[in-house]
Design a protein around this motif. Structure first.
Motif, PDB file in Angstrom:
ATOM      1  N   HIS B 250       6.998  11.898   7.506  1.00 42.90           N
ATOM      2  CA  HIS B 250       5.813  11.409   7.032  1.00 42.90           C
ATOM      3  C   HIS B 250       5.370  12.091   5.834  1.00 42.90           C
ATOM      4  O   HIS B 250       5.206  13.357   5.927  1.00 42.90           O
ATOM      5  CB  HIS B 250       4.737  11.220   8.258  1.00 42.90           C
ATOM      6  CG  HIS B 250       3.641  10.318   7.873  1.00 42.90           C
ATOM      7  ND1 HIS B 250       2.953  10.500   6.967  1.00 42.90           N
ATOM      8  CD2 HIS B 250       3.704   9.036   8.302  1.00 42.90           C
ATOM      9  CE1 HIS B 250       1.974   9.575   6.912  1.00 42.90           C
ATOM     10  NE2 HIS B 250       2.386   8.584   7.670  1.00 42.90           N
ATOM     11  N   PRO B 251       4.760  11.208   4.941  1.00 43.10           N
ATOM     12  CA  PRO B 251       4.349  11.829   3.578  1.00 43.10           C
ATOM     13  C   PRO B 251       3.150  13.017   3.915  1.00 43.10           C
ATOM     14  O   PRO B 251       3.101  14.075   3.451  1.00 43.10           O
ATOM     15  CB  PRO B 251       4.104  10.716   2.584  1.00 43.10           C
ATOM     16  CG  PRO B 251       4.540   9.627   3.225  1.00 43.10           C
ATOM     17  CD  PRO B 251       5.094   9.760   4.718  1.00 43.10           C
ATOM     18  N   CYS B 288      -2.335   1.464   6.094  1.00 43.63           N
ATOM     19  CA  CYS B 288      -1.965   2.920   6.523  1.00 43.63           C
ATOM     20  C   CYS B 288      -3.198   3.654   6.179  1.00 43.63           C
ATOM     21  O   CYS B 288      -3.581   3.694   4.980  1.00 43.63           O
ATOM     22  CB  CYS B 288      -0.868   3.434   5.812  1.00 43.63           C
ATOM     23  SG  CYS B 288      -0.344   5.106   5.885  1.00 43.63           S
ATOM     24  N   PHE B 290      -3.615   6.729   5.396  1.00 48.82           N
ATOM     25  CA  PHE B 290      -3.379   7.704   4.685  1.00 48.82           C
ATOM     26  C   PHE B 290      -3.147   7.082   3.300  1.00 48.82           C
ATOM     27  O   PHE B 290      -3.089   7.869   2.087  1.00 48.82           O
ATOM     28  CB  PHE B 290      -2.064   8.491   5.000  1.00 48.82           C
ATOM     29  CG  PHE B 290      -1.751   9.775   4.113  1.00 48.82           C
ATOM     30  CD1 PHE B 290      -2.690  10.675   3.981  1.00 48.82           C
ATOM     31  CD2 PHE B 290      -0.442  10.039   3.769  1.00 48.82           C
ATOM     32  CE1 PHE B 290      -2.542  11.771   3.283  1.00 48.82           C
ATOM     33  CE2 PHE B 290      -0.025  11.099   3.086  1.00 48.82           C
ATOM     34  CZ  PHE B 290      -1.168  12.095   2.852  1.00 48.82           C
ATOM     35  N   HIS B 291      -3.343   5.627   2.893  1.00 48.06           N
ATOM     36  CA  HIS B 291      -3.009   5.278   1.549  1.00 48.06           C
ATOM     37  C   HIS B 291      -3.830   5.708   0.639  1.00 48.06           C
ATOM     38  O   HIS B 291      -3.443   5.787  -0.605  1.00 48.06           O
ATOM     39  CB  HIS B 291      -2.681   3.836   1.571  1.00 48.06           C
ATOM     40  CG  HIS B 291      -3.938   2.852   1.372  1.00 48.06           C
ATOM     41  ND1 HIS B 291      -4.735   2.200   2.517  1.00 48.06           N
ATOM     42  CD2 HIS B 291      -4.768   2.518   0.365  1.00 48.06           C
ATOM     43  CE1 HIS B 291      -5.793   2.014   1.827  1.00 48.06           C
ATOM     44  NE2 HIS B 291      -5.870   1.915   0.646  1.00 48.06           N
ATOM     45  N   CYS B 294      -1.994   9.228  -0.309  1.00 44.71           N
ATOM     46  CA  CYS B 294      -0.601   9.567  -0.090  1.00 44.71           C
ATOM     47  C   CYS B 294       0.100   9.717  -1.484  1.00 44.71           C
ATOM     48  O   CYS B 294      -0.151   8.672  -2.440  1.00 44.71           O
ATOM     49  CB  CYS B 294       0.028   8.326   0.483  1.00 44.71           C
ATOM     50  SG  CYS B 294       1.642   8.599   0.870  1.00 44.71           S
ATOM     51  N   ASP B 296       3.107   9.230  -2.031  1.00 48.21           N
ATOM     52  CA  ASP B 296       4.042   8.494  -2.054  1.00 48.21           C
ATOM     53  C   ASP B 296       3.806   6.957  -1.863  1.00 48.21           C
ATOM     54  O   ASP B 296       4.703   5.901  -1.687  1.00 48.21           O
ATOM     55  CB  ASP B 296       5.177   8.729  -0.885  1.00 48.21           C
ATOM     56  CG  ASP B 296       5.715  10.180  -1.061  1.00 48.21           C
ATOM     57  OD1 ASP B 296       5.799  10.726  -2.143  1.00 48.21           O
ATOM     58  OD2 ASP B 296       5.967  10.880   0.034  1.00 48.21           O
ATOM     59  N   CYS B 408       0.851  -0.635   1.297  1.00 43.93           N
ATOM     60  CA  CYS B 408       0.349   0.337   2.447  1.00 43.93           C
ATOM     61  C   CYS B 408      -1.066   0.063   2.847  1.00 43.93           C
ATOM     62  O   CYS B 408      -1.448   0.349   3.854  1.00 43.93           O
ATOM     63  CB  CYS B 408       0.271   1.808   1.635  1.00 43.93           C
ATOM     64  SG  CYS B 408       2.146   2.324   1.227  1.00 43.93           S
ATOM     65  N   PRO B 413       1.329   0.529   9.235  1.00 44.85           N
ATOM     66  CA  PRO B 413       2.764   1.102  10.121  1.00 44.85           C
ATOM     67  C   PRO B 413       2.530   1.335  11.444  1.00 44.85           C
ATOM     68  O   PRO B 413       1.443   1.938  11.804  1.00 44.85           O
ATOM     69  CB  PRO B 413       2.945   2.267   9.063  1.00 44.85           C
ATOM     70  CG  PRO B 413       1.883   2.629   8.366  1.00 44.85           C
ATOM     71  CD  PRO B 413       0.883   1.641   8.482  1.00 44.85           C
ATOM     72  N   CYS B 426       5.430   5.156   8.806  1.00 45.09           N
ATOM     73  CA  CYS B 426       5.221   5.054   7.332  1.00 45.09           C
ATOM     74  C   CYS B 426       5.991   3.794   7.058  1.00 45.09           C
ATOM     75  O   CYS B 426       7.016   3.773   7.517  1.00 45.09           O
ATOM     76  CB  CYS B 426       5.687   6.288   6.708  1.00 45.09           C
ATOM     77  SG  CYS B 426       5.754   6.111   5.060  1.00 45.09           S
ATOM     78  N   LEU B 427       5.672   3.164   6.237  1.00 42.65           N
ATOM     79  CA  LEU B 427       6.344   1.802   5.701  1.00 42.65           C
ATOM     80  C   LEU B 427       7.506   2.092   4.811  1.00 42.65           C
ATOM     81  O   LEU B 427       8.496   1.302   4.764  1.00 42.65           O
ATOM     82  CB  LEU B 427       5.389   1.111   4.983  1.00 42.65           C
ATOM     83  CG  LEU B 427       3.995   0.250   5.634  1.00 42.65           C
ATOM     84  CD1 LEU B 427       3.251  -0.393   4.562  1.00 42.65           C
ATOM     85  CD2 LEU B 427       4.463  -0.394   6.793  1.00 42.65           C
ATOM     86  N   LEU B 428       7.764   3.591   4.421  1.00 39.38           N
ATOM     87  CA  LEU B 428       8.831   3.708   3.799  1.00 39.38           C
ATOM     88  C   LEU B 428       9.999   3.706   4.651  1.00 39.38           C
ATOM     89  O   LEU B 428      11.105   3.773   4.403  1.00 39.38           O
ATOM     90  CB  LEU B 428       8.668   5.180   2.981  1.00 39.38           C
ATOM     91  CG  LEU B 428       7.882   5.201   1.855  1.00 39.38           C
ATOM     92  CD1 LEU B 428       7.395   6.712   1.395  1.00 39.38           C
ATOM     93  CD2 LEU B 428       8.296   4.435   0.650  1.00 39.38           C
TER      94      LEU B 428
HETATM   95  S1  SF4 Z   1       2.638   3.755   4.721  1.00 43.68           S
HETATM   96 FE1  SF4 Z   1       2.509   3.849   2.634  1.00 43.68          FE
HETATM   97  S2  SF4 Z   1       0.605   5.315   2.320  1.00 43.68           S
HETATM   98 FE2  SF4 Z   1       1.327   5.303   4.558  1.00 43.68          FE
HETATM   99  S3  SF4 Z   1       2.400   7.288   4.413  1.00 43.68           S
HETATM  100 FE3  SF4 Z   1       3.997   5.691   4.039  1.00 43.68          FE
HETATM  101  S4  SF4 Z   1       3.976   5.522   2.060  1.00 43.68           S
HETATM  102 FE4  SF4 Z   1       2.141   6.922   2.249  1.00 43.68          FE
END
Ligand code: SF4
Ligand code: SF4
Lengths: 427, 442
Positions: B250-251, B288, B290-291, B294, B296, B408, B413, B426-428
Motif C-alpha cells: 500500500h502506498p 480512498c 489516503f487520496h 497519496c 501514487d 481514487c 478501495p 488500494c485501487l492500484l
Molecule cells: S487507492 Fe489511490 S489514493 Fe488510495 S492508496 Fe491507492 S493509489 Fe493511493
C-alpha cells in the motif's frame, strides 16, 4: 581553519538538590562551526539537553549552576556590539598577556583570560576595530544574554505549544519577533512574517496570519516556531528534540525543512536527539553523550561507518527493527550524584579492564584514519583498539559476567540494578 | 502458534458524536475506528501501526469494551463479547489484560509492588496471603526482577522496571490475550530492547495471543508476527511482518516505512515525504481516505502527467475546493516566480504583480512546474489559474474538478488480497474495479 562559531569548553553544569549535587554535564567539549549541523545524541540522563540549555543559560539557575567551563560565542558582530555596550567588561588579551587571574573555583589548567567580570574577550584588533574575539556566555550577564537569545542564537523545543502564547495570534507573535530585531514598520513586518510563514511551509500564510496557535496542528505549530526563530536571522539554531513529539511522516517534513533553510541561510544547527536515525539523516558531526560525558565525537559518515566507542556500538545494536537480534546493554546508568571513578560506561562495558575503573574519564584520543575522537582506554598507548571494534553483543557473550548479575548476553538482566534511574539530567 | 483463532474482530466501529447546543443535537461524528477486521491466534502477536489519530488505540479500548464499540462483533473463543453482561465481561477481562504506555499511572504509589501485583489474585478469590506472595515472587523473577522486590514501592523503580511490574501484574491472572498499547514508547532505546525481548519470551512461554499497538515500525518489527497498518480509522494493509517490510503493497505503508530515518547516513535523503497533515476523522476524504496525500494517486484518463506534478496539481485542486486561493501570500512570498517584468508600479507607488506573475507565483507555491509536460493538461491548468486570478474562483475550481478527477476519490478501495499474497486496500491493486468504475473520459 577558521574558529568554530560556538566552542563549549570543559563545561560543568550541576544542579543542587536535596539528594546532593547532580553532575548533569561533567566536563565536555563541543564545537559548532558556521553552516554546520552538529547532533548531540544520548539517552535520558546523558546531559544532552542540559548542554544545550547551558549555552545561552536558559536553564533555571539556581538550582542549576555552571561552576567550571566556558562557552565561547565567536560572532565578531556581537563581540563589537557588546564591547561598546559593556566597555568595563571587555578583556583585551593582547594588552595584558599575563595568564588569567583565575577565580578560586576555576581549575588552573583552565587558563581563562580576564576575571569573572570580563565576558567580552578581544583577541585581535585591526586598528580600532575588533577583528577576533568571543563572548564568554557563562560569564555574560542576563541583559547581554537576552540580546543573544532569540537573536543570534535561537532555540526550538520538543513541545512547540510551550513556546507559543495561546492568547495572541500567530501572525502577531511573529511580527513581534521580527520587530524585536529590526526597525521594520508594521506593514513591512507583516510582509516579512507572511514570507517566513510561507517559507516554513504554512499553506495560505496570509490567510492564517490571524489564527490562534490552537488552530494549528502539532507539525504546523513546530513550523510556526521555526518561523519565529528565523525572524531574527540567527547564526545558530539550537533544536532540542524538535521532532520527537511528531508522527514520522511529519518528522520527515520538518527534517527536510530544517535542512533546506540551513542551506539557504547558512545557519549552524545544534540538534539534540535520542534518535540515531535522525542523526544519520541530518548531522555533519555527531557527539555521543553518556552520563554527563562525551564518549565519542566525529564526522557523521566516519562515526556510523565505524563506531569507535563500545557505547556507540551498543546504542546502534539495540535499535529495534534492524532485522537481526536486539542487544541489551544490561545494567543501568551510574549515579548522577556520585559517579564512579574511571570510564562512566565501565560498569556496563564488556571490554572493561582495570584501567577503566580508576582515575578520570579517559581522554579523547583521535582515531587513526578517521575524523573521530573517542574516550576509551583502548585507543591509548599500550592498548590494541581492535579489541573494542567488534560487535557489542558478541563481546558480551564472550565475557559472560561473573558479577552476580543476570547480565549474560542478550537475555540480559536489564535495567534492574540497584540504582533507580535518576532523571536529574534531562528534563 | 496455532491455527485456532482466539480473537476475531469483525466490522469494529467506534464513532464519537459531535454535539451542539443544549439539546446535544448530533451534528457530526468522529469516525475514530471505521470498520476493521482482524484475528489473532494463541501464540501470535499482531501489530497495529499508524500515526496519531489513526484509531489504533481506540481499537484496543473498544475491543476490550473499556469503551462501548459503535458497531461490530468481537469474538473471543467464538463468543461475541459485545453481548456480554457485567459479570461475563468481568470474567472476560481476566482473560484479556491490557498494558499501557505509562506504567506509573497504573500503580497506586501507596501500595507495595507485592500488593499491586497480587491484588487481582485477591479479587479472584485467592485469600491465602502466603500463597499470593509465592505466586507474585515467582512472577517477579520471571519478568527479570528479583523476588526481594516484592516489598518495594513503585517510586523505587525505573520506567523499564515498572513496565516489568506491569507485565507481572497482567500475567498474574493467567490471561490468554495481552493488549499492549505503546508499552515501550516512553522508554529509552536501550531499555526498549530489554522489554521487547522480555515480551517475546513471555509470549512464547505462556503461549499468549498479543495485540501490540505502536506508532514505531521498528518496535513492531521486533515483536510482531503480522502487522495491520491503519490510516484514518481503517486498515489499509495487513501482512506478515517481514514481508510487509520488504515488499509493502500500500502506498501509505511505503510512505510510513520510507519516513523512518535510517541509522545510516549513506541512505539520507531517500525518505519519502508525504505532503500535508492527516485529515480530520470527523470528515474523512471520499473514496480512498489516503487520496489527499497519496504520492501514487491515480491520474485521470487522457492526460500524461509526471506523477510528482500530478500530486501537486491535486494539492492545488483540493485547496481550490475549499475556497479562493490566498493571493496575498502569493504576492508577498512568491512575487518573483515569473521573473522581473511582471511587477508593475501602481499609482500609489506600491508595486503590484500582474496576472501572469500571480499565476506563476501560485505554481511556485504549490510546487507545480511553470509548464506541464502534457499540453492538454497545461491548457486546463492555465485556464483554471487565469479564472482564479481574474476573480472568477468558481469557474477555475469547477474546471479543475471536471477535468482532474482521480478514480481514487470516487471509489473506496476494499481490503483485498493482492498478488503479493496478502491484503491491501488500494485501487492500484484492483485493476478490475478501476476499469469498471473509472468514469469514461469524454
Ligand atoms: S487507492 Fe489511490 S489514493 Fe488510495 S492508496 Fe491507492 S493509489 Fe493511493
Ligand atoms: S573499554 Fe574501558 S574505557 Fe573503553 S568504553 Fe569500555 S569501560 Fe570505557
Amino acid at each position: 581553519m577558521s574558529d568554530p562559531l560556538i566552542s563549549v569548553k570543559n563545561l560543568h553544569t550541576q544542579f543542587h538538590t536535596d539528594d546532593g549535587t547532580v553532575r548533569a554535564v561533567d566536563g565536555i567539549d563541543v564545537d559548532v562551526s558556521r553552516g554546520e549541523t552538529v547532533c548531540i545524541v544520548g539517552e535520558s540522563g546523558s546531559g544532552k539537553t542540559v548542554t544545550s540549555e547551558s549555552i545561552t543559560k536558559i536553564l533555571q539557575m539556581p538550582p542549576g549552576d555552571i561552576p567550571i567551563g566556558e562557552v565561547q560565542f565567536r560572532d565578531v558582530e556581537s563581540v563589537r556590539e557588546l564591547a561598546d555596550q559593556f566597555p568595563k567588561r571587555v578583556f583585551d588579551v593582547h594588552e595584558d598577556d599575563a595568564p588569567g587571574t583565575a577565580g578560586t573555583d576555576v581549575p588552573p589548567e583552565e587558563d581563562r583570560p580576564g576575571d569573572e567580570k570580563h565576558f567580552v574577550i578581544v583577541e585581535e584588533r585591526s586598528g580600532d576595530r575588533i577583528s577576533r574575539g568571543y563572548i564568554d556566555m557563562v560569564r555574560a550577564p542576563d541583559n547581554a544574554l537576552r540580546k543573544i537569545r532569540g537573536g543570534d542564537i535561537a532555540h526550538i523545543f520538543q513541545n512547540p505549544q510551550s513556546a507559543l502564547n495561546p492568547v495572541y495570534t500567530v501572525g502577531w507573535q511573529i511580527v513581534e519577533a521580527v520587530q524585536l530585531h529590526s526597525d521594520d514598520d508594521d506593514e513591512a513586518a507583516r510582509e516579512r512574517a507572511i514570507d517566513l510563514l510561507d517559507r516554513v511551509g504554512i499553506p495560505d500564510a496570509a490567510a492564517r496570519f490571524d489564527d490562534y496557535p490552537h488552530e494549528f496542528s502539532g507539525g504546523m505549530k513546530q513550523r510556526v516556531i521555526i518561523a519565529m526563530a528565523l525572524a531574527s536571522n540567527p547564526d545558530v539554531l539550537i533544536a532540542d528534540e524538535p521532532t520527537t513529539a511528531l508522527d514520522v511522516t511529519i518528522q520527515a517534513q520538518i527534517l527536510d525543512l530544517l535542512a533546506e533553510i540551513q542551506e539557504d541561510l547558512g545557519m549552524a544547527i545544534l540538534f539534540i536527539t535520542h534518535d540515531l536515525g535522525v542523526v544519520a539523516e541530518i548531522a555533519d558531526r555527531v557527539v555521543v553523550m553518556y552520563a554527563g560525558k562525551v564518549m565519542e565525537s566525529g564526522e557523521v559518515f566516519d562515526l556510523f561507518e565505524s563506531p569507535a566507542h563500545p557505547y556507540t556500538r551498543a546504542l546502534l545494536e539495540c535499535l529495534p527493527g534492524r532485522g537481526g537480534d536486539m542487544v541489551s546493554i544490561g545494567g543501568s546508568l551510574p549515579s548522577v550524584t556520585n559517579p564512579p571513578d574511571g570510564c562512566r560506561f565501565a560498569p556496563r562495558c564488556p571490554h572493561a579492564v582495570d584501567d577503566c575503573f580508576t582515575g578520570d574519564q579517559p581522554p579523547m584520543y583521535s582515531v587513526e584514519g578517521a575524523d573521530q575522537e573517542v574516550s576509551c582506554v583502548f585507543y591509548g598507548d599500550g592498548y590494541d583498539e581492535s579489541v573494542v571494534q567488534t560487535e557489542f553483543a558478541a563481546a558480551q557473550n564472550r565475557t559472560a559476567r561473573t558479577d552476580g548479575g543476570r547480565t549474560t548476553g542478550r537475555r540480559a538482566g536489564t535495567d534492574t540494578d540497584e540504582s533507580v534511574r535518576s532523571d536529574g539530567g534531562d528534563r | 502458534m496455532s491455527a485456532r483463532t482466539l480473537l476475531e474482530v469483525k466490522g469494529l466501529k467506534k464513532h464519537y458524536p459531535i454535539t451542539q447546543g443544549v439539546l446535544k443535537k448530533e451534528v457530526g461524528r468522529v469516525r475514530a475506528v471505521d470498520g476493521v477486521d482482524f484475528s489473532v491466534s494463541p501464540g501470535e502477536t499482531l501489530g497495529i501501526v499508524g500515526e496519531s489519530g489513526c484509531g489504533k488505540s481506540t481499537v484496543a479500548t473498544s475491543l476490550l469494551r473499556l469503551e462501548e464499540p459503535t458497531a461490530g462483533d468481537v469474538l473471543f473463543e467464538g463468543e461475541d463479547i459485545t453481548t456480554y453482561d457485567k459479570a461475563e465481561l468481568k470474567r472476560f477481562r481476566r482473560r484479556a489484560q491490557m498494558i499501557f504506555q505509562d506504567p506509573t499511572a497504573s500503580f497506586d504509589p501507596r501500595m507495595s509492588i507485592g500488593e499491586s501485583v497480587g491484588e487481582p489474585l485477591l479479587i479472584h478469590g485467592i485469600s491465602d496471603r502466603n500463597r499470593r506472595r509465592e505466586i507474585v515472587k515467582d512472577l517477579l523473577e520471571r519478568v527479570g526482577l528479583s523476588a526481594d522486590d516484592i516489598d518495594r514501592y513503585p517510586h523505587e523503580f525505573s520506567g523499564g522496571q515498572k513496565q516489568r511490574v506491569a507485565l507481572a501484574r497482567a500475567l498474574v491472572v493467567n490471561p490468554e490475550l495481552i493488549v499492549a498499547d505503546e508499552p515501550v514508547s516512553a522508554l529509552d532505546v536501550s531499555i526498549q530492547a530489554d522489554i521487547l525481548s522480555l515480551m517475546n519470551d513471555i509470549q512464547a512461554e505462556f503461549d499468549l495471543a498479543m495485540l501490540f499497538i505502536s506508532h514505531n515500525l521498528g518496535v513492531i518489527r521486533e515483536v510482531c508476527d503480522r502487522v495491520a497498518v491503519m490510516y484514518l480509522g481503517e486498515i489499509v494493509e495487513i501482512a506478515p511482518t517481514e514481508e510487509l517490510f520488504s515488499n509493502p503493497q500500500h502506498p501509505y505503508t511505503r510512505a510510513l516505512l520510507g519516513s523512518i530515518p535510517q541509522p545510516d547516513p549513506r541512505q539520507r535523503g531517500e525518505s519519502i515525504t508525504l505532503s500535508g497533515d492527516v485529515p480530520s476523522p470527523s470528515n474523512p476524504p471520499a473514496g480512498c481516505r489516503f487520496h489527499t496525500r497519496c504520492p501514487d494517486v491515480i491520474p485521470p484518463e487522457g492526460y500524461e502527467f509526471e506523477q510528482r506534478h500530478w500530486r501537486s496539481v491535486q494539492d492545488l485542486r483540493q485547496r481550490m475546493r475549499k475556497g479562493p486561493l490566498d493571493l496575498e501570500t502569493v504576492r508577498t512570498a512568491h512575487s518573483d516566480a515569473a521573473g522581473d517584468g511582471h511587477v508593475q508600479t501602481a499609482e500609489d507607488g506600491q508595486s503590484v504583480l500582474d496576472d501572469e506573475g500571480l499565476k506563476a507565483g501560485i505554481r511556485e507555491e504549490f510546487d507545480i512546474p511553470q509548464r506541464l509536460s502534457d499540453d492538454e493538461a497545461e491548457d486546463v491548468l492555465d485556464r483554471a489559474l487565469t479564472a482564479e486570478v481574474s476573480d472568477d474562483h468558481e469557474s477555475g475550481r469547477d474546471l479543475l474538478d471536471e477535468e482532474f478527477q482521480t478514480p481514487c476519490e470516487q471509489t473506496a478501495p476494499e481490503l483485498r488480497e493482492t498478488s503479493a499474497g496478502w491484503e491491501a486496500a488500494c485501487l492500484l491493486h484492483d485493476e478490475q474495479r478501476q476499469r469498471v468504475e473509472q468514469p469514461a473520459d469524454d
